[in-house]
Design a protein around this motif. Sequence first.
Motif, PDB file in Angstrom:
ATOM      1  N   VAL A  11       5.745  33.078  -8.144  1.00 29.24           N
ATOM      2  CA  VAL A  11       5.349  32.356  -6.927  1.00 29.24           C
ATOM      3  C   VAL A  11       5.437  30.963  -6.815  1.00 29.24           C
ATOM      4  N   PRO A  12       6.097  30.527  -5.549  1.00 30.61           N
ATOM      5  CA  PRO A  12       6.372  29.147  -5.472  1.00 30.61           C
ATOM      6  C   PRO A  12       5.228  28.323  -5.516  1.00 30.61           C
ATOM      7  N   PHE A  13       5.509  27.282  -5.846  1.00 32.99           N
ATOM      8  CA  PHE A  13       4.266  26.103  -6.050  1.00 32.99           C
ATOM      9  C   PHE A  13       3.817  25.738  -4.725  1.00 32.99           C
ATOM     10  N   ARG A  14       2.616  25.611  -4.309  1.00 32.24           N
ATOM     11  CA  ARG A  14       2.202  25.188  -3.068  1.00 32.24           C
ATOM     12  C   ARG A  14       1.240  23.954  -3.413  1.00 32.24           C
ATOM     13  N   PRO A  15       1.547  22.826  -2.994  1.00 32.84           N
ATOM     14  CA  PRO A  15       0.599  21.633  -3.136  1.00 32.84           C
ATOM     15  C   PRO A  15      -0.705  22.056  -2.538  1.00 32.84           C
ATOM     16  N   PRO A  16      -1.771  21.523  -2.860  1.00 31.92           N
ATOM     17  CA  PRO A  16      -3.265  21.794  -2.395  1.00 31.92           C
ATOM     18  C   PRO A  16      -3.214  21.032  -1.168  1.00 31.92           C
ATOM     19  N   SER A  17      -4.082  22.074  -0.191  1.00 29.01           N
ATOM     20  CA  SER A  17      -4.118  21.314   1.026  1.00 29.01           C
ATOM     21  C   SER A  17      -4.751  19.882   0.925  1.00 29.01           C
ATOM     22  N   ARG A  18      -4.971  19.414   2.265  1.00 26.49           N
ATOM     23  CA  ARG A  18      -5.346  17.960   2.411  1.00 26.49           C
ATOM     24  C   ARG A  18      -6.883  18.051   1.940  1.00 26.49           C
ATOM     25  N   ALA A  19      -7.240  18.898   2.407  1.00 25.79           N
ATOM     26  CA  ALA A  19      -8.975  18.910   2.231  1.00 25.79           C
ATOM     27  C   ALA A  19      -9.392  19.115   0.807  1.00 25.79           C
ATOM     28  N   ALA A  20      -8.422  19.952   0.079  1.00 28.60           N
ATOM     29  CA  ALA A  20      -8.608  20.236  -1.291  1.00 28.60           C
ATOM     30  C   ALA A  20      -8.410  19.027  -2.265  1.00 28.60           C
ATOM     31  N   ALA A  21      -7.126  18.286  -1.680  1.00 30.95           N
ATOM     32  CA  ALA A  21      -6.773  17.222  -2.477  1.00 30.95           C
ATOM     33  C   ALA A  21      -8.032  16.172  -2.446  1.00 30.95           C
ATOM     34  N   ARG A  22      -8.327  15.942  -1.049  1.00 24.82           N
ATOM     35  CA  ARG A  22      -9.545  14.974  -0.865  1.00 24.82           C
ATOM     36  C   ARG A  22     -10.914  15.417  -1.682  1.00 24.82           C
ATOM     37  N   GLN A  23     -11.183  16.486  -1.746  1.00 21.90           N
ATOM     38  CA  GLN A  23     -12.360  17.253  -2.503  1.00 21.90           C
ATOM     39  C   GLN A  23     -12.071  16.764  -4.128  1.00 21.90           C
ATOM     40  N   VAL A  26     -12.281  12.979  -4.632  1.00 23.80           N
ATOM     41  CA  VAL A  26     -14.050  12.615  -4.412  1.00 23.80           C
ATOM     42  C   VAL A  26     -14.584  12.928  -5.731  1.00 23.80           C
ATOM     43  N   GLU A  27     -14.420  14.090  -6.220  1.00 22.12           N
ATOM     44  CA  GLU A  27     -15.169  14.532  -7.507  1.00 22.12           C
ATOM     45  C   GLU A  27     -14.475  13.540  -8.573  1.00 22.12           C
ATOM     46  N   ARG A  28     -13.368  13.365  -8.702  1.00 18.16           N
ATOM     47  CA  ARG A  28     -12.472  12.501  -9.784  1.00 18.16           C
ATOM     48  C   ARG A  28     -13.181  10.950  -9.906  1.00 18.16           C
ATOM     49  N   LEU A  29     -13.309  10.451  -8.745  1.00 20.14           N
ATOM     50  CA  LEU A  29     -13.937   9.231  -8.423  1.00 20.14           C
ATOM     51  C   LEU A  29     -15.406   9.149  -8.850  1.00 20.14           C
ATOM     52  N   ALA A  30     -16.261  10.241  -8.421  1.00 22.81           N
ATOM     53  CA  ALA A  30     -17.412  10.413  -8.943  1.00 22.81           C
ATOM     54  C   ALA A  30     -17.747  10.412 -10.531  1.00 22.81           C
ATOM     55  N   ARG A  31     -16.769  10.792 -11.218  1.00 27.37           N
ATOM     56  CA  ARG A  31     -16.850  11.107 -12.665  1.00 27.37           C
ATOM     57  C   ARG A  31     -16.317   9.775 -13.319  1.00 27.37           C
ATOM     58  N   PHE A  32     -15.799   8.927 -12.500  1.00 30.89           N
ATOM     59  CA  PHE A  32     -15.316   7.796 -13.203  1.00 30.89           C
ATOM     60  C   PHE A  32     -16.157   6.728 -13.876  1.00 30.89           C
ATOM     61  N   ALA A  49      -1.806   8.927 -11.364  1.00 32.28           N
ATOM     62  CA  ALA A  49      -1.152   7.674 -11.621  1.00 32.28           C
ATOM     63  C   ALA A  49      -2.328   6.754 -11.182  1.00 32.28           C
ATOM     64  N   LEU A  50      -2.258   5.747 -11.839  1.00 31.91           N
ATOM     65  CA  LEU A  50      -3.225   4.594 -11.401  1.00 31.91           C
ATOM     66  C   LEU A  50      -3.332   3.869 -10.087  1.00 31.91           C
ATOM     67  N   ALA A  51      -2.041   3.965  -9.419  1.00 28.98           N
ATOM     68  CA  ALA A  51      -1.798   3.760  -7.864  1.00 28.98           C
ATOM     69  C   ALA A  51      -2.564   4.622  -7.153  1.00 28.98           C
ATOM     70  N   SER A  52      -2.681   5.897  -7.506  1.00 28.80           N
ATOM     71  CA  SER A  52      -3.097   6.887  -6.534  1.00 28.80           C
ATOM     72  C   SER A  52      -4.501   6.721  -6.781  1.00 28.80           C
ATOM     73  N   PHE A  53      -5.014   6.382  -7.962  1.00 29.69           N
ATOM     74  CA  PHE A  53      -6.495   6.309  -8.204  1.00 29.69           C
ATOM     75  C   PHE A  53      -6.872   5.189  -7.234  1.00 29.69           C
ATOM     76  N   TYR A  54      -6.462   3.760  -7.172  1.00 28.43           N
ATOM     77  CA  TYR A  54      -6.655   2.760  -6.318  1.00 28.43           C
ATOM     78  C   TYR A  54      -6.736   3.308  -4.921  1.00 28.43           C
ATOM     79  N   ALA A  55      -5.561   3.980  -4.508  1.00 24.77           N
ATOM     80  CA  ALA A  55      -5.258   4.298  -3.202  1.00 24.77           C
ATOM     81  C   ALA A  55      -6.312   5.223  -2.554  1.00 24.77           C
ATOM     82  N   TRP A  56      -6.657   6.097  -3.358  1.00 25.99           N
ATOM     83  CA  TRP A  56      -7.621   6.907  -3.011  1.00 25.99           C
ATOM     84  C   TRP A  56      -9.121   6.535  -3.025  1.00 25.99           C
ATOM     85  N   LYS A  57      -9.325   5.393  -4.113  1.00 23.52           N
ATOM     86  CA  LYS A  57     -10.424   4.640  -4.187  1.00 23.52           C
ATOM     87  C   LYS A  57     -10.818   3.885  -2.633  1.00 23.52           C
ATOM     88  N   ARG A  58      -9.807   3.165  -2.133  1.00 25.84           N
ATOM     89  CA  ARG A  58      -9.747   2.399  -1.156  1.00 25.84           C
ATOM     90  C   ARG A  58      -9.827   3.447   0.246  1.00 25.84           C
TER      91      ARG A  58
END
Length: 119
Positions: A11-23, A26-32, A49-58
């Motif tokens: 099965v080809p790899f499918r990246p998560p949808s935007r809504a799934a990535a966002r969710q 949200v959960e990851r930053l709530a656990r931090f 990645a640390l850069a992704s962490f700060y980008a999503w946090k912003r």
Amino acid sequence: MSEAIPVASEVPFRPPSRAAARQAWVERLARFPASGLSAAAFCAQEGVALASFYAWKRRLAGADPTPQQGCGPRLLCVRVAAPGPAVELVLPCGAVVRLLPGSDLTFVRALMDALGGVS
């Protein structure tokens, strides 16, 4: 005799949808905060990645997850100061140049020269 061996179809790899990535973020930053780790250690543990962490946090800090009903735009009271009196220059060619306080004098000189006025 050779027997056919069943092969699982890939099965080809499918990246998560935007809504799934966002969710997920949200959960990851709530656990931090409860993790007690530094941002770098938390990201290493989560495999992100640390850069992704700060980008999503912003990105998520700017979003309002619970819009309030009946809440209109927030307005800020501003007072606009009335400009001081303008100075009018009547050039020999008949052109009138009206200058407000704070005008850039270098620009005014260049304009006067271009219009044939006295500088």
